[in-house]
Design a protein around this motif. Structure first.
Motif, PDB file in Angstrom:
ATOM      1  N   GLU A  78      59.379  38.132  36.042  1.00 58.58           N
ATOM      2  CA  GLU A  78      57.996  37.983  36.513  1.00 58.58           C
ATOM      3  C   GLU A  78      57.564  39.178  37.365  1.00 58.58           C
ATOM      4  O   GLU A  78      56.370  39.441  37.494  1.00 58.58           O
ATOM      5  CB  GLU A  78      57.848  36.687  37.324  1.00 58.58           C
ATOM      6  CG  GLU A  78      58.193  35.419  36.583  1.00 58.58           C
ATOM      7  CD  GLU A  78      57.331  35.184  35.353  1.00 58.58           C
ATOM      8  OE1 GLU A  78      56.218  35.711  35.280  1.00 58.58           O
ATOM      9  OE2 GLU A  78      57.803  34.475  34.447  1.00 58.58           O
ATOM     10  N   ASN A  81      56.303  44.738  35.641  1.00 61.02           N
ATOM     11  CA  ASN A  81      54.897  44.993  35.283  1.00 61.02           C
ATOM     12  C   ASN A  81      53.902  44.131  36.066  1.00 61.02           C
ATOM     13  O   ASN A  81      52.776  43.941  35.633  1.00 61.02           O
ATOM     14  CB  ASN A  81      54.644  44.767  33.784  1.00 61.02           C
ATOM     15  CG  ASN A  81      55.291  45.822  32.928  1.00 61.02           C
ATOM     16  OD1 ASN A  81      55.778  46.825  33.441  1.00 61.02           O
ATOM     17  ND2 ASN A  81      55.310  45.614  31.642  1.00 61.02           N
ATOM     18  N   GLY A  82      54.344  43.577  37.180  1.00 62.94           N
ATOM     19  CA  GLY A  82      53.426  42.777  38.018  1.00 62.94           C
ATOM     20  C   GLY A  82      52.980  41.486  37.366  1.00 62.94           C
ATOM     21  O   GLY A  82      51.880  40.993  37.630  1.00 62.94           O
ATOM     22  N   CYS A  83      53.841  40.918  36.497  1.00 59.98           N
ATOM     23  CA  CYS A  83      53.445  39.696  35.775  1.00 59.98           C
ATOM     24  C   CYS A  83      53.181  38.533  36.725  1.00 59.98           C
ATOM     25  O   CYS A  83      52.327  37.685  36.433  1.00 59.98           O
ATOM     26  CB  CYS A  83      54.513  39.315  34.757  1.00 59.98           C
ATOM     27  SG  CYS A  83      54.609  40.503  33.433  1.00 59.98           S
ATOM     28  N   GLN A  85      51.770  38.714  39.552  1.00 54.74           N
ATOM     29  CA  GLN A  85      50.380  38.921  39.980  1.00 54.74           C
ATOM     30  C   GLN A  85      49.423  38.326  38.956  1.00 54.74           C
ATOM     31  O   GLN A  85      48.473  37.622  39.304  1.00 54.74           O
ATOM     32  CB  GLN A  85      50.131  40.426  40.011  1.00 54.74           C
ATOM     33  CG  GLN A  85      49.791  40.994  41.352  1.00 54.74           C
ATOM     34  CD  GLN A  85      49.471  42.470  41.174  1.00 54.74           C
ATOM     35  OE1 GLN A  85      48.491  42.815  40.521  1.00 54.74           O
ATOM     36  NE2 GLN A  85      50.315  43.320  41.727  1.00 54.74           N
ATOM     37  N   GLY A  86      49.705  38.633  37.684  1.00 52.57           N
ATOM     38  CA  GLY A  86      48.865  38.125  36.598  1.00 52.57           C
ATOM     39  C   GLY A  86      48.868  36.609  36.563  1.00 52.57           C
ATOM     40  O   GLY A  86      47.833  35.980  36.365  1.00 52.57           O
ATOM     41  N   LEU A  87      50.054  36.024  36.789  1.00 53.81           N
ATOM     42  CA  LEU A  87      50.177  34.557  36.799  1.00 53.81           C
ATOM     43  C   LEU A  87      49.382  33.957  37.948  1.00 53.81           C
ATOM     44  O   LEU A  87      48.693  32.951  37.786  1.00 53.81           O
ATOM     45  CB  LEU A  87      51.640  34.180  36.989  1.00 53.81           C
ATOM     46  CG  LEU A  87      52.460  33.784  35.783  1.00 53.81           C
ATOM     47  CD1 LEU A  87      53.859  33.401  36.192  1.00 53.81           C
ATOM     48  CD2 LEU A  87      51.813  32.622  35.069  1.00 53.81           C
ATOM     49  N   LEU A  88      49.474  34.606  39.118  1.00 55.74           N
ATOM     50  CA  LEU A  88      48.786  34.078  40.301  1.00 55.74           C
ATOM     51  C   LEU A  88      47.273  34.235  40.202  1.00 55.74           C
ATOM     52  O   LEU A  88      46.535  33.551  40.897  1.00 55.74           O
ATOM     53  CB  LEU A  88      49.307  34.756  41.573  1.00 55.74           C
ATOM     54  CG  LEU A  88      50.765  34.466  41.914  1.00 55.74           C
ATOM     55  CD1 LEU A  88      51.187  35.220  43.170  1.00 55.74           C
ATOM     56  CD2 LEU A  88      51.007  32.981  42.104  1.00 55.74           C
ATOM     57  N   LEU A  89      46.827  35.144  39.345  1.00 51.58           N
ATOM     58  CA  LEU A  89      45.381  35.320  39.168  1.00 51.58           C
ATOM     59  C   LEU A  89      44.787  34.277  38.222  1.00 51.58           C
ATOM     60  O   LEU A  89      43.579  34.116  38.154  1.00 51.58           O
ATOM     61  CB  LEU A  89      45.083  36.721  38.629  1.00 51.58           C
ATOM     62  CG  LEU A  89      45.145  37.842  39.671  1.00 51.58           C
ATOM     63  CD1 LEU A  89      45.158  39.198  39.007  1.00 51.58           C
ATOM     64  CD2 LEU A  89      43.991  37.746  40.650  1.00 51.58           C
ATOM     65  N   THR A  90      45.647  33.585  37.502  1.00 54.31           N
ATOM     66  CA  THR A  90      45.136  32.539  36.611  1.00 54.31           C
ATOM     67  C   THR A  90      44.822  31.287  37.453  1.00 54.31           C
ATOM     68  O   THR A  90      45.371  31.141  38.553  1.00 54.31           O
ATOM     69  CB  THR A  90      46.173  32.164  35.518  1.00 54.31           C
ATOM     70  OG1 THR A  90      47.296  31.553  36.146  1.00 54.31           O
ATOM     71  CG2 THR A  90      46.616  33.367  34.723  1.00 54.31           C
ATOM     72  N   PRO A  91      43.979  30.398  36.937  1.00 54.07           N
ATOM     73  CA  PRO A  91      43.657  29.208  37.745  1.00 54.07           C
ATOM     74  C   PRO A  91      44.785  28.183  37.808  1.00 54.07           C
ATOM     75  O   PRO A  91      44.605  27.116  38.383  1.00 54.07           O
ATOM     76  CB  PRO A  91      42.425  28.635  37.042  1.00 54.07           C
ATOM     77  CG  PRO A  91      42.399  29.235  35.701  1.00 54.07           C
ATOM     78  CD  PRO A  91      43.189  30.478  35.702  1.00 54.07           C
TER      79      PRO A  91
END
Lengths: 226, 247
Positions: A78, A81-83, A85-91
């Motif tokens: 996770e 590649n900052g995945c 971060q991407g997960l935390l940006l989802t609702p």
């Protein structure tokens, strides 16, 4: 609720898909667990000690040590590649992320255990098949507790530079009650005792499983944010 | 500071006196501004000026030390899932799983955003990013330009009304850069609000209808871009960031 479950399933599916493509996690966990068993085989004199007395301890040490590798790797995935971060940006709710990762880790570790038990049977010359179902229950409860607190701590350690060292330092002291109970129960099962004789130990493990999951649900929000 | 004359419509981004400190260092210092819906704000600033921290605060990834900020009407400190549905973020990190294919990555994100028919959404987004031929290849084999296109597809998969872009042109060749500009223009004409940080002055001026210069966590300049001359602006910008020591 349906969206929540779909998010958990999506995380589990993504983790298994990645593992199917890379085969990094399972192979490293399995090789490490086999190595632990082999080291114990050479260091413990089985002509003096009975296999079913020392065996449960070795089995759980192999599971917990190799499991820590899996937990570390699971959150490294996770971080790449900052995945995260991407997960935390989802609702998605943070607990959905936790449960998704918990189920993935539990799945990988259970799979590893399915492969390591025959190896254990061969090296320690113990026939596990007559005790298969009680053993399955004990292994599941112990592994669940390990993964419940391990997933939470791995998410915490993932943000640290010293994550490889920090995870075992944080995890193993908390695992002591579950480790003791699991080893005792496995020993009793191998000695042929029925499950009804070990309800206290089982209750203890179950309580810790619930406490660990409850703690994770309450704290994961803060751990995953900053 | 307000970009446009005040209207009755709630601004897309509303920032009031926000500060963010890391230890003794202040990354964002008492910053206040508003961005109306459909506007494109470009923020220039040297490295360490606090641009990324500002974007992190606005996207809810970092809590401000003090002050308030609202994005799409939601307080950024409340970590509201509804706010996350309204925003898209393109940062330095691609947020893509390197061993998965573009389709698998976008399908995963579509599910996490709770979109209907995630497979279809992913398929469409991959096609829109011009990666149809490589939709089954692992993302780790992609070039920087392809990755950036896929990152934008990921960030806009759920059709956000506000888009935060942190130096999106970094590392792109002129062709990829041109394609990205066209794509951002198309998003802007769709009445989306865009907030972009960049070091590229000509690019930033070309894209933004409002510009700001961030220095030491504050906006040293904020004005509408009414055809600003890049050469003249660059000299002003250099003066601002060097404190008048240059030229």
């Amino acid at each position: 609720m349906r969206e929540y479950l779909n998010q958990i399933i999506a995380i589990v599916r993504k983790d298994f898909l990645t593992e199917m493509k890379t085969r990094e996690l399972f192979s490293s966990m399995f090789v490490f667990a086999v190595l632990v068993i082999i080291i114990f085989i050479f260091t413990v004199d089985l002509s003096i000690t009975r296999s079913n007395e020392v065996g449960p301890g070795v089995m759980w040490v192999a599971i917990f040590f190799s499991g820590a590798i899996g937990l570390n790797r699971s959150f490294m995935l996770e971080k790449e590649n900052g995945c995260m971060q991407g997960l935390l940006l989802t609702p998605a709710d943070r607990t959905a992320i936790y449960f998704g990762k918990l189920i993935s880790n539990l799945g990988f570790l259970t799979l590893m255990e399915a492969f390591i038990l025959p190896v254990f049977m061969v090296f320690f010359n113990i026939d596990l098949l007559p005790h298969f179902f009680p053993l399955l229950l004990v292994i599941f409860l112990g592994t669940l507790g390990f993964c419940a607190i391990g997933t939470l701590l791995a998410s915490l350690a993932a943000n640290l530079k010293t994550r490889d060292i920090m995870l075992p330092i944080l995890l193993y002291p908390l695992m002591v009650p579950i480790a003791i109970a699991s080893v005792r129960m496995t020993g009793k099962i191998l000695a042929g005792e029925p499950l009804s004789e070990m309800l206290n130990w089982m209750g203890l493990v179950l309580c810790f499983d619930i406490i660990f999951i409850g703690t994770a649900v309450m704290t994961i929000d803060h751990i995953l944010e900053e | 500071m307000t970009l446009s004359p005040s209207s009755t419509v709630e601004p897309a981004i509303e920032v009031k006196n926000i500060c963010k400190s890391f230890g003794f260092r202040r990354a964002v210092s008492n910053l206040s501004f508003e961005v109306q819906r459909g506007e494109f704000l470009t923020i220039f600033g040297a490295n360490g000026a606090g641009k990324t921290t500002l974007l992190n605060i606005l996207s809810g990834r970092t809590r401000p030390s003090s002050g308030t900020a609202k994005v799409a009407g939601f307080d950024v400190t409340e970590a509201n899932p509804k706010m996350r549905k309204e925003i898209g973020v393109i940062s330095h990190a691609t947020c893509l799983y390197p061993d998965l294919s573009p389709l698998e990555n976008l399908e995963f994100y579509a599910k996490m955003y709770g979109l209907d028919r995630p497979e279809e959404c992913a398929e469409k987004a991959v096609e829109g990013a011009g990666l149809k031929k490589r939709r089954h290849d692992p993302v780790r084999t992609f070039s920087r330009g392809m990755l950036q296109r896929l990152t934008i597809a990921r960030a806009t998969l759920h059709q956000p009304s506000i888009l935060f872009l942190d130096e999106p042109f970094t590392g792109l060749d002129p062709l990829a850069s041109g394609a990205l500009k066209d794509y951002l223009r198309s998003l802007h004409t769709d009445q989306r609000t865009l907030l972009m940080t960049t070091h590229d002055i000509s690019c930033g001026l070309e894209m933004g209808d409002h510009i700001a210069v961030q220095i030491d966590g504050r906006f040293a300049l904020m004005e509408p871009n009414n055809g600003l001359d890049p050469v003249a602006f660059e000299s002003r910008y250099m003066n601002l960031i060097t404190g008048g020591k240059e030229g």
